[in-house]
Structures are given as C-alpha cells and as structure tokens.
Design a protein around this motif. Sequence first.
Motif, short mmCIF file in Angstrom:
data_model
loop_
_atom_site.label_atom_id
_atom_site.label_comp_id
_atom_site.label_asym_id
_atom_site.label_seq_id
_atom_site.Cartn_x
_atom_site.Cartn_y
_atom_site.Cartn_z
N ARG A 161 0.83 -1.21 0.00
CA ARG A 161 0.00 0.00 0.00
C ARG A 161 0.87 1.26 0.00
O ARG A 161 0.60 2.21 -0.73
CB ARG A 161 -0.92 -0.03 1.22
N VAL B 287 -7.85 -8.18 -3.07
CA VAL B 287 -8.06 -6.82 -2.57
C VAL B 287 -9.48 -6.67 -2.02
O VAL B 287 -10.47 -6.91 -2.73
CB VAL B 287 -7.83 -5.78 -3.69
N THR B 288 -9.58 -6.28 -0.76
CA THR B 288 -10.88 -5.97 -0.15
C THR B 288 -10.92 -4.52 0.33
O THR B 288 -12.00 -3.97 0.53
CB THR B 288 -11.17 -6.89 1.05
N GLY B 289 -9.75 -3.91 0.55
CA GLY B 289 -9.68 -2.52 0.98
C GLY B 289 -9.33 -1.62 -0.19
O GLY B 289 -9.66 -1.91 -1.34
N ARG B 290 -8.59 -0.55 0.08
CA ARG B 290 -8.28 0.42 -0.96
C ARG B 290 -6.77 0.51 -1.17
O ARG B 290 -6.02 0.65 -0.21
CB ARG B 290 -8.83 1.81 -0.60
N SER C 95 -11.97 -1.14 -3.41
CA SER C 95 -12.53 -1.79 -2.22
C SER C 95 -13.85 -2.49 -2.53
O SER C 95 -14.49 -2.23 -3.55
CB SER C 95 -12.75 -0.75 -1.13
N GLU D 170 -16.75 -0.02 -2.88
CA GLU D 170 -16.78 0.70 -4.16
C GLU D 170 -17.26 -0.19 -5.28
O GLU D 170 -17.68 0.29 -6.33
CB GLU D 170 -15.40 1.26 -4.48
N GLY E 96 -18.87 -5.91 3.38
CA GLY E 96 -17.87 -6.63 4.16
C GLY E 96 -18.40 -7.90 4.76
O GLY E 96 -17.64 -8.76 5.18
#
Length: 396
Positions: free
Chosen positions: A150, A188-191, A202, A205, A210
């Motif tokens: 990240r 990928v689950t976050g940003r 995410s 988006e 979740g």
Amino acid sequence: MRDRFLRSMITVALATAAVSTAISVFVAPTSAQAPAGPVLKTSWGEPDLQGIWTDEADTPLQRPAKYANQEFFTAPQRAELDRARSEMLGRDRRSERGTERDVSGAYNTEFLSVKRVGQRTSLIVAPAQGRIPPLTPQAQKIAAAEQEFRLALLQSTDTCKNREPACGGGKYDPTPSPRRAETAPRYVTGRFNRHDGPEDVSLAERCLTGGLPEFGTNFGGSFRRIVQTPGGISIFYDVGQGQGWQRNIVMNGSPHLPANIRQWYGDSRGHWEGNTLVIDVTNFSPKTDFQGSRENLHLVERWTRTGPNALAYEVTIEDPTVWVQSWTVRQEFNKQNDEKNRIYYEPRCIEGNYGLPGLLHGRRTQEALFAQGLGPDPATMDHIKGGFVLEEDPLR
C-alpha cells in the motif's frame, strides 16, 4: 424507511448548539437485561425475534486508550463527547482550492450518521480490556506485506511528500514505485492507490459488503430485518450506502456444508437454546475480510429478545490463524416502528451506479493526457484520499 431518520440518526446538516441539544436528549439506550415479562412467541411457539432492529447509540468497537480500565462512560464523559461530536458536524475541511486534497474531498460530515454516545466504552466485552487480541506471527506477516505494498503505491504522491498520516511508516520518492504493476499480496478488499481494474478497488466501491460480523457503519447506519417462518429464519441487513444483503439461517439440524464450498456470508446453522437463537457460522469465502480474517473465520452468534422493543446480540469471533485468542462483541438493538416501516424499500447500490466505471474511466483519461504531456503522471496522485472527518471524531 422513515423511522431510521426519526429515531436512529442525527442528520449532519447542522453544526450548531441545536445539534448538541438533539444529541443530549436523544432516546435513552435500552440495556440488555432479562425480559421483564413473558417471552414473546410466534404463532408456532418459537421465541419471536421479528422486526426491524437498529442500535441507537455510537459505541467504538475497541476501547480508546484514554479509557483503558473503564468499561462504561460516566454521564459527564458522555455529555462532553456528545458536545464535541456536535461541533464536528458540518465541517468541510479542505486544503487550498484546486489542490489534490480539495478535489478528492468529495465527502464531508453531511454523509455521516452520528448518534449520541452509548454507555459502554467498547463493543468488545472480552477480553476485558475491550481490545482486539494480538495478531499471530502469521497474520502479522500478511498485514505487513499488505501495508508495504500500500505504501509503495503512495510513495510518489503528495500524501507521502507532506508526511500525512496515510503514509505513516512510508517514505517519499518522486519516482513512481516499480511495484505498481505487481499483483497485490492477496485478494483486494480494501483500498490501494491504483485503479487498473475493478478488483483494484474496495468491496464497498464495487457495491459489495464486508459481510459478517456487522457492527454498523458511519455512512448510512445499520439495520437488520428478521423474518421467521416455521423451520427457517432470514435476516436482511441494510448497511452503508446501499450495500444491503440477506442471509438465511438453516434450522433443520443439518451439518455445515463441505469445507470446499465457500460463501460470501458464510454458512449459518442455527438452533434454539431456551429463548436464545444460537447461530454457528463457518465456510467463509477467502474474498471476504473481517479485521484480516478470511476463510478461517468462525462465529458463534447469540440473539435474545430481552423486551418488547429490545434485542441483545452477542458474537464470539475466532480465527487461530489471525488472533492469539477468541474475542466477543455485544450490542443492544431497538425495534423500529412497524407502522412506519410497513413498506420497506430494499436498498441497492449496484443498479445505476456510475461510481466504479467513473473511477476506472477517470484513471484512463488521466493516463491518456499524461501520455500527451497534458497532465501529471497519475502514479504521482493519491486517488484514494477522502474528505471524511473521522480522524476528528473524539469517540475514535
């Protein structure tokens, strides 16, 4: 769903003394105590959990450090937190007009659901310190790899150049990282600061949720509608900005699905223990993520009707590959008005949503302009920075 706005949220269009008053006189919380009267039953004799339920107070998941040895807020502490949070409403802090932070600050407190502060200092009731247990060495390694990736995608942006909190632990380098073309350490689950394809962004988006366990969000609140039939229970979750979803609880005593069958919301198998609905949840998909836990997540939920308008929820969370011990969260929900919610419009995020295509098209346009010498290198821009003021919330 008019009742959510009338009873469960403080709209954030005001940042005046009136808001402070609205917070301080809001509906008193209902604590999870033993039922005062007869247990409500369905027509077929099961405990009746039906209705639309929501939590009507804000309680942090983990206990803030300043309240380390304190399980409950005092009345003066709650009043002070409500006052400070009311002053936060309506702020729209941006940098100089036209800067990256100004342009990316599309959201402010107008989009937040801010309720009065609850009695407890954390939703976590075990361990006693009200904090998520330490990560295992394996989980620490995975978390470090994701954080390193990240930060690599941020290294050439103003976020790192200005040493902003989002770049904490990273360093500024004006040259875009060669790692931008790498595959992320895991799904990928976050940003991440990259929009090469839909799965770079995410879950929210992508209009995905979740999943479980669900403790509410700052954007849109959190509601669940429970419907019972003989031999079956269904729970619909209305969360976030339209990321609603439904789960069905298998109540026939059958075992969990085979281990090779994985589901977004896991496999829920329920039974009654007295007046409490106990649900065992396994078989999560590796594409889900709860605090770093994925396919090995295991939940044991307990739902108990504690009064005509009160529902207690408790969930024990474990994943021996992520945490050194299990941990437990407790919430109390209030029933929404049946008459005002007799028509419930199912929320949806995906239909007509231009957000994700817009993100991807915007990045391709920036790349095309840069190739023509008409704009900055998109790799030197922070595309995930937001305008939310959550970092200013004294409750977090």
